[in-house]
Scaffold this active site. Structure first.
Site, PDB file in Angstrom:
ATOM      1  N   HIS A  23      61.748   4.325  45.814  1.00 18.28           N
ATOM      2  CA  HIS A  23      62.842   5.166  45.121  1.00 18.28           C
ATOM      3  C   HIS A  23      63.844   4.505  44.091  1.00 18.28           C
ATOM      4  CE1 HIS A  23      61.006   8.159  47.718  1.00 18.28           C
ATOM      5  NE2 HIS A  23      61.850   9.064  47.090  1.00 18.28           N
ATOM      6  N   TYR A  42      71.445  14.081  44.076  1.00 26.03           N
ATOM      7  CA  TYR A  42      70.423  14.145  44.971  1.00 26.03           C
ATOM      8  C   TYR A  42      70.259  12.676  46.024  1.00 26.03           C
ATOM      9  CZ  TYR A  42      65.512  14.953  46.203  1.00 26.03           C
ATOM     10  OH  TYR A  42      64.232  15.364  46.809  1.00 26.03           O
ATOM     11  N   TRP A  78      53.687  12.594  44.680  1.00 27.86           N
ATOM     12  CA  TRP A  78      53.399  13.078  45.863  1.00 27.86           C
ATOM     13  C   TRP A  78      52.157  12.081  46.193  1.00 27.86           C
ATOM     14  CZ3 TRP A  78      52.779  19.034  45.601  1.00 27.86           C
ATOM     15  CH2 TRP A  78      54.400  19.338  45.543  1.00 27.86           C
TER      16      TRP A  78
END
Length: 105
Positions: A23, A42, A78
């Site tokens: 991330h 976020y 994903w």
């Protein structure tokens, strides 16, 4: 009108540092996609006792990041994350939306 969405996901044990590393290097195209869809501010938190990830995002439009499931960038992300998280058959993270029960502005 701005809204807040929150949901939880599950990290596989022992992958905290790898999750954080990935991330920290979020793909620019994924970051841009979120911004283009009015998703901002976020944050994702980890409960290290349970490996539960708690995500919170502010949305200026309609929908959430969960509404981007058909986007190829999201599908690639994903797949990239699938080895360190609990996922569904399509590699999407197993996630559960959370209901806001209190907010102090």
């Amino acid at each position: 009108m701005e809204k807040i969405a929150a949901f939880k996901m599950k990290l596989k044990p022992g992958f905290k540092e790898e999750y954080k590393r990935r991330h920290d290097l979020i793909w620019p195209e994924l970051s841009a996609l979120l911004s283009e869809n009015n998703i901002h501010d976020y944050s994702i938190f980890l409960d290290e006792e349970t490996d539960i990830l708690f995500a919170v995002q502010k949305i200026s439009g309609t929908g959430t990041s969960q509404n981007l499931s058909k986007n190829e960038i999201v599908k690639r992300w994903w797949a990239y994350m699938a080895d360190i998280m609990d996922t569904n058959e399509d590699n999407s993270p197993v996630s559960k939306p959370l209901e806001m029960v209190f907010h102090l502005d």
